[in-house]
Design a protein around this motif. Structure first.
Motif, PDB file in Angstrom:
ATOM      1  N   ASP A  25      39.650  32.974  27.592  1.00 44.82           N
ATOM      2  CA  ASP A  25      38.497  32.130  27.571  1.00 44.82           C
ATOM      3  C   ASP A  25      37.830  32.199  28.811  1.00 44.82           C
ATOM      4  OD1 ASP A  25      38.985  31.028  25.097  1.00 44.82           O
ATOM      5  OD2 ASP A  25      39.605  28.986  25.868  1.00 44.82           O
ATOM      6  N   LEU A  26      38.490  32.963  29.967  1.00 45.81           N
ATOM      7  CA  LEU A  26      37.824  33.063  31.238  1.00 45.81           C
ATOM      8  C   LEU A  26      36.869  34.270  31.230  1.00 45.81           C
ATOM      9  CD1 LEU A  26      40.587  31.940  33.446  1.00 45.81           C
ATOM     10  CD2 LEU A  26      38.295  30.589  33.023  1.00 45.81           C
ATOM     11  N   MET A  44      43.602  42.246  39.111  1.00 43.41           N
ATOM     12  CA  MET A  44      43.564  41.048  39.814  1.00 43.41           C
ATOM     13  C   MET A  44      45.075  40.603  39.216  1.00 43.41           C
ATOM     14  SD  MET A  44      41.357  37.564  38.946  1.00 43.41           S
ATOM     15  CE  MET A  44      39.828  38.313  39.464  1.00 43.41           C
ATOM     16  N   LEU A  45      45.592  39.600  40.233  1.00 45.54           N
ATOM     17  CA  LEU A  45      46.917  39.119  39.873  1.00 45.54           C
ATOM     18  C   LEU A  45      46.626  37.714  39.559  1.00 45.54           C
ATOM     19  CD1 LEU A  45      49.235  40.473  42.771  1.00 45.54           C
ATOM     20  CD2 LEU A  45      49.220  41.594  40.551  1.00 45.54           C
ATOM     21  N   ALA A  69      44.506  34.812  41.317  1.00 44.74           N
ATOM     22  CA  ALA A  69      43.839  33.858  40.589  1.00 44.74           C
ATOM     23  C   ALA A  69      45.146  32.941  40.377  1.00 44.74           C
ATOM     24  CB  ALA A  69      43.460  34.253  39.212  1.00 44.74           C
ATOM     25  N   GLN A  70      44.967  31.486  40.223  1.00 50.09           N
ATOM     26  CA  GLN A  70      45.715  30.485  39.984  1.00 50.09           C
ATOM     27  C   GLN A  70      45.495  30.143  38.409  1.00 50.09           C
ATOM     28  OE1 GLN A  70      46.658  27.595  42.743  1.00 50.09           O
ATOM     29  NE2 GLN A  70      46.032  29.175  44.555  1.00 50.09           N
ATOM     30  N   LEU A  71      46.326  30.379  37.482  1.00 57.86           N
ATOM     31  CA  LEU A  71      46.097  29.770  36.148  1.00 57.86           C
ATOM     32  C   LEU A  71      47.019  28.623  35.701  1.00 57.86           C
ATOM     33  CD1 LEU A  71      44.386  30.710  33.601  1.00 57.86           C
ATOM     34  CD2 LEU A  71      46.556  32.287  32.962  1.00 57.86           C
ATOM     35  N   THR A  84      41.971  28.695  39.212  1.00 61.01           N
ATOM     36  CA  THR A  84      40.903  29.179  40.259  1.00 61.01           C
ATOM     37  C   THR A  84      40.916  30.484  39.931  1.00 61.01           C
ATOM     38  OG1 THR A  84      42.473  29.162  42.065  1.00 61.01           O
ATOM     39  CG2 THR A  84      41.048  27.300  41.871  1.00 61.01           C
ATOM     40  N   VAL A  85      39.706  31.266  39.822  1.00 63.24           N
ATOM     41  CA  VAL A  85      39.693  32.651  39.387  1.00 63.24           C
ATOM     42  C   VAL A  85      38.484  33.200  40.623  1.00 63.24           C
ATOM     43  CG1 VAL A  85      39.200  34.589  37.715  1.00 63.24           C
ATOM     44  CG2 VAL A  85      40.441  32.357  37.212  1.00 63.24           C
ATOM     45  N   PRO A  86      39.098  34.017  41.484  1.00 60.67           N
ATOM     46  CA  PRO A  86      38.068  34.619  42.497  1.00 60.67           C
ATOM     47  C   PRO A  86      37.107  35.829  41.906  1.00 60.67           C
ATOM     48  CG  PRO A  86      40.159  35.276  42.903  1.00 60.67           C
ATOM     49  CD  PRO A  86      40.479  34.666  41.719  1.00 60.67           C
ATOM     50  N   GLY A  87      36.294  35.444  40.948  1.00 57.74           N
ATOM     51  CA  GLY A  87      35.302  36.615  40.631  1.00 57.74           C
ATOM     52  C   GLY A  87      35.640  36.611  39.121  1.00 57.74           C
TER      53      GLY A  87
END
Length: 146
Positions: free
Chosen positions: A86-87, A1-2, A31-33, A54-57
């Motif tokens: 934390d995710l 994942m990027l 994902a957007q961090l 936002t994290v897709p998965g």
């Protein structure tokens, strides 16, 4: 994942994902961090704006590549590492930066670098990414210059 670090790391991660699809035929989620709440300089940078992450998965067991435009002191990457942990617990975390300008304050390095640009601490490196006019650029200027 990027995992694109907001703000300019997100479009870079999206572009990298598109290039991987085009060349390898493999979809890589993006994902957007936002690292705002994880920064260690909130007391001296009160203007931090927190944006959605936002994290897709699930991150567990995956290789995560953090993506940012400029690697400088390493403090944003440290904040990103805390946020990612934390995710979930990825298998490994790597770092990709378009520009590595040096001057690290923490023992952090990029695994993938577009360009190393030696700078002075008193210089600013700006990355401009556009979708509209097709012109992307990296510029180095003295702090205080336009």
């Amino acid at each position: 994942m990027l995992v694109g670090i907001r703000t300019r790391g997100v479009p870079l991660a999206q572009r990298l994902s598109a290039q991987i699809v085009a060349s390898e035929g493999v979809e890589v989620p993006v994902a957007q961090l936002d690292t705002g709440l994880y920064r260690d300089d909130l007391n001296v940078r009160p203007h931090i704006t927190v944006r959605p992450t936002t994290v897709p998965g699930d991150l567990a067991g995956r290789t995560v590549v953090l993506v940012d435009d400029v690697l400088f002191t390493g403090r944003t990457v440290r904040a990103a590492l805390d946020a990612v942990n934390d995710l979930g617990r990825p298998l490994r975390i790597q770092m990709a930066a378009l520009v590595d300008r040096g001057h690290r304050e923490l023992p952090i390095r990029a695994d993938f670098v577009g360009k190393n640009i030696p700078t002075r601490r008193a210089e600013r490196v700006r990355v401009r990414l556009t979708e509209t006019d097709g012109i992307d650029e990296v510029s180095v200027s003295q702090v205080g210059d336009g």
